[in-house]
Design a protein around this motif. Structure first.
Motif, PDB file in Angstrom:
ATOM      1  N   LYS A   1      -4.786   4.527   1.301  1.00 58.69           N
ATOM      2  CA  LYS A   1      -6.145   4.008   1.134  1.00 58.69           C
ATOM      3  C   LYS A   1      -6.778   3.678   2.477  1.00 58.69           C
ATOM      4  O   LYS A   1      -7.896   3.141   2.519  1.00 58.69           O
ATOM      5  N   GLN A   2      -6.038   3.953   3.560  1.00 58.69           N
ATOM      6  CA  GLN A   2      -6.516   3.742   4.917  1.00 58.69           C
ATOM      7  C   GLN A   2      -6.825   2.278   5.207  1.00 58.69           C
ATOM      8  O   GLN A   2      -7.712   1.945   5.983  1.00 58.69           O
ATOM      9  N   PHE A   3      -5.996   1.360   4.572  1.00 57.43           N
ATOM     10  CA  PHE A   3      -6.158  -0.062   4.863  1.00 57.43           C
ATOM     11  C   PHE A   3      -5.308  -0.485   6.067  1.00 57.43           C
ATOM     12  O   PHE A   3      -5.589  -1.513   6.681  1.00 57.43           O
TER      13      PHE A   3
ATOM     14  N   VAL B   1       3.196   1.475   9.306  1.00 56.89           N
ATOM     15  CA  VAL B   1       4.144   2.102   8.378  1.00 56.89           C
ATOM     16  C   VAL B   1       5.441   2.457   9.113  1.00 56.89           C
ATOM     17  O   VAL B   1       6.551   2.259   8.591  1.00 56.89           O
ATOM     18  N   ASP B   2       5.298   2.990  10.319  1.00 54.56           N
ATOM     19  CA  ASP B   2       6.494   3.350  11.098  1.00 54.56           C
ATOM     20  C   ASP B   2       7.317   2.111  11.430  1.00 54.56           C
ATOM     21  O   ASP B   2       8.565   2.156  11.408  1.00 54.56           O
ATOM     22  N   ALA B   3       6.690   1.017  11.729  1.00 57.68           N
ATOM     23  CA  ALA B   3       7.404  -0.229  12.025  1.00 57.68           C
ATOM     24  C   ALA B   3       8.175  -0.712  10.806  1.00 57.68           C
ATOM     25  O   ALA B   3       9.322  -1.192  10.896  1.00 57.68           O
ATOM     26  N   GLN B   4       7.555  -0.561   9.640  1.00 57.46           N
ATOM     27  CA  GLN B   4       8.241  -0.966   8.414  1.00 57.46           C
ATOM     28  C   GLN B   4       9.416  -0.038   8.116  1.00 57.46           C
ATOM     29  O   GLN B   4      10.456  -0.479   7.608  1.00 57.46           O
ATOM     30  N   GLN B   5       9.251   1.244   8.437  1.00 56.19           N
ATOM     31  CA  GLN B   5      10.364   2.187   8.257  1.00 56.19           C
ATOM     32  C   GLN B   5      11.555   1.792   9.132  1.00 56.19           C
ATOM     33  O   GLN B   5      12.703   1.883   8.703  1.00 56.19           O
ATOM     34  N   ASN B   6      11.250   1.348  10.357  1.00 55.82           N
ATOM     35  CA  ASN B   6      12.331   0.864  11.228  1.00 55.82           C
ATOM     36  C   ASN B   6      13.007  -0.355  10.621  1.00 55.82           C
ATOM     37  O   ASN B   6      14.225  -0.540  10.750  1.00 55.82           O
ATOM     38  N   GLY B   7      12.248  -1.209   9.963  1.00 55.35           N
ATOM     39  CA  GLY B   7      12.834  -2.374   9.298  1.00 55.35           C
ATOM     40  C   GLY B   7      13.788  -1.960   8.183  1.00 55.35           C
ATOM     41  O   GLY B   7      14.848  -2.569   7.990  1.00 55.35           O
TER      42      GLY B   7
ATOM     43  N   TYR C   1       3.383  -0.386   1.995  1.00 52.77           N
ATOM     44  CA  TYR C   1       2.708   0.056   3.199  1.00 52.77           C
ATOM     45  C   TYR C   1       2.217   1.490   3.055  1.00 52.77           C
ATOM     46  O   TYR C   1       1.124   1.844   3.539  1.00 52.77           O
ATOM     47  N   ARG C   2       2.979   2.307   2.427  1.00 52.85           N
ATOM     48  CA  ARG C   2       2.560   3.698   2.240  1.00 52.85           C
ATOM     49  C   ARG C   2       1.344   3.785   1.304  1.00 52.85           C
ATOM     50  O   ARG C   2       0.459   4.639   1.481  1.00 52.85           O
ATOM     51  N   GLU C   3       1.349   2.935   0.289  1.00 54.05           N
ATOM     52  CA  GLU C   3       0.180   2.904  -0.614  1.00 54.05           C
ATOM     53  C   GLU C   3      -1.074   2.455   0.133  1.00 54.05           C
ATOM     54  O   GLU C   3      -2.169   3.010  -0.052  1.00 54.05           O
ATOM     55  N   LEU C   4      -0.922   1.451   0.999  1.00 56.40           N
ATOM     56  CA  LEU C   4      -2.059   0.971   1.785  1.00 56.40           C
ATOM     57  C   LEU C   4      -2.503   2.013   2.800  1.00 56.40           C
ATOM     58  O   LEU C   4      -3.706   2.151   3.087  1.00 56.40           O
ATOM     59  N   LEU C   5      -1.535   2.794   3.347  1.00 56.40           N
ATOM     60  CA  LEU C   5      -1.893   3.841   4.295  1.00 56.40           C
ATOM     61  C   LEU C   5      -2.695   4.928   3.607  1.00 56.40           C
ATOM     62  O   LEU C   5      -3.634   5.482   4.183  1.00 56.40           O
TER      63      LEU C   5
END
Length: 355
Positions: free
Chosen positions: A128-130, A136-142, A122-126
């Motif tokens: 690249k602004q995809f 990303v924050d939701a995945q961090q909560n996961g 997710y951070r890699e996609l962020l």
């Protein structure tokens, strides 16, 4: 020749003289009596209580978990070391729970690894602004949730391991197992005592004190302890006196600590615990020596030379089950009659039977 009147007078005089001679020849009534010497050791000795030798530290051992006893590893009277197994429960259920907790831990570790990998992507996609920052924050909560589940799984596994270990009952200290009730097949609850461990160390005497002797036991500076098996008397001090009476005997349990090295004494030995002798100034007489007449108290004293008794008034300070404490009227060294005081009379001669 004498007249009939003169003969009659002579006969009466002879009969009177004969009667006087018979009365004078009658033996004196000498009554045998028992006596004590007032102020002697027998009157001021302390009370004595029967007891038994016990360990100072006695532990009731119990399983910390419930289950069915699978094995008894020691018998009554065996000496054990700290950590030595005494009994085991059937561990099947606890082993299954342990396996389940291990599987849960493995699943939590796998889930955390997956969540961390997804966060990296997710951070890699962020970059690249995809995707948006919110994704990303939701995945961090996961990832955070997966880490918490992993901690929970590890704690559950540790608790399960403890429960499995609790299926084995071990000795807390070196000592002697005095009771074992963990017979194979017995189903026990958690905390149910199944063995008693008498730890090595100082020995004590367990006694039961009646309520009328509590003050005397508390005031006693020391005790004289004698063993039924024989040997030199031991010295002891009061270490513990229960505040509540035993519901069955209505007596108060007490512990007498023994001075010196008492570790060689065998548990369960019979002992007698005696309070120290009373001060010699205290004059105490048996209750049987007190003569009560019209609300006044008397004692019979015996004269050493004539062996005749004399009644003396005394003042009784107190009366208990051990006898009567005399405030005045009798002195230490007086020979006091202790039996049959109601059958004597003033000045009567007696025969001393001993104490």
């Amino acid at each position: 020749m004498k007249s009939p009147q003169a003969l009659g007078l002579a006969l009466i005089a002879a009969l009177a003289l004969s009667a006087c001679q018979d009365k004078a020849a009658a033996p004196e009534d000498i009554r045998p009596v028992r006596y004590i010497v007032a102020g002697g050791q027998a009157e001021i000795g302390g009370d004595s209580y029967a007891g038994e030798i016990r360990a100072r530290n006695e532990t009731q051992l119990a399983f910390r978990v419930a289950g069915k006893v699978a094995a008894k590893l020691v018998n009554n009277g065996e000496r054990v070391k700290k950590g030595q197994p005494l009994a085991r429960l059937d561990p099947s259920d606890y082993q299954l729970d342990l396996a389940a907790k291990q599987a849960q831990l493995a699943a939590a570790e796998s889930d955390l690894a997956q969540q961390q990998l997804n966060l990296k992507r997710y951070r890699e996609l962020l970059a690249k602004q995809f995707i948006s920052q919110a994704q990303v924050d939701a995945q961090q909560n996961g990832v955070n949730a997966a880490q918490a589940k992993l901690k929970q799984a590890r704690a559950a596994l540790d608790a399960s391991r403890n429960q499995t270990g609790y299926a084995t009952l071990a000795a807390d200290a070196d000592g002697v197992v005095s009771q074992v009730q963990a017979e194979p097949g017995l189903v026990v609850a958690a905390g149910q005592p199944v063995a008693k461990l008498s730890q090595d160390g100082p020995r004590e005497v367990a006694i039961q004190v009646p309520e009328n002797a509590l003050d005397a036991v508390r005031r006693a500076g020391g005790f004289r302890v004698t063993l039924w098996k024989g040997g030199a008397p031991l010295e002891g001090k009061l270490r513990e006196l229960s505040a509540d009476a035993d519901p069955a005997t209505r007596t108060y349990p007490a512990r007498i600590a023994l001075s010196g090295d008492s570790r060689s004494l065998q548990l369960g030995m019979t002992a007698a615990v005696a309070l120290p002798a009373r001060a010699s100034g205290e004059l105490k007489l048996p209750l049987t020596a007190i003569l009560d007449l019209q609300g006044k108290h008397y004692v019979w004293t015996v004269d050493d030379k004539t062996l005749r008794v004399s009644r003396k008034p005394v003042e009784v300070a107190s009366i208990d089950s051990d006898g009567a404490s005399i405030a005045s009227g009798a002195r230490a060294g007086d020979k006091i009659v202790t039996a049959g005081v109601h059958l004597l009379r003033e000045g009567q001669r007696v025969k001393l039977l001993g104490q």
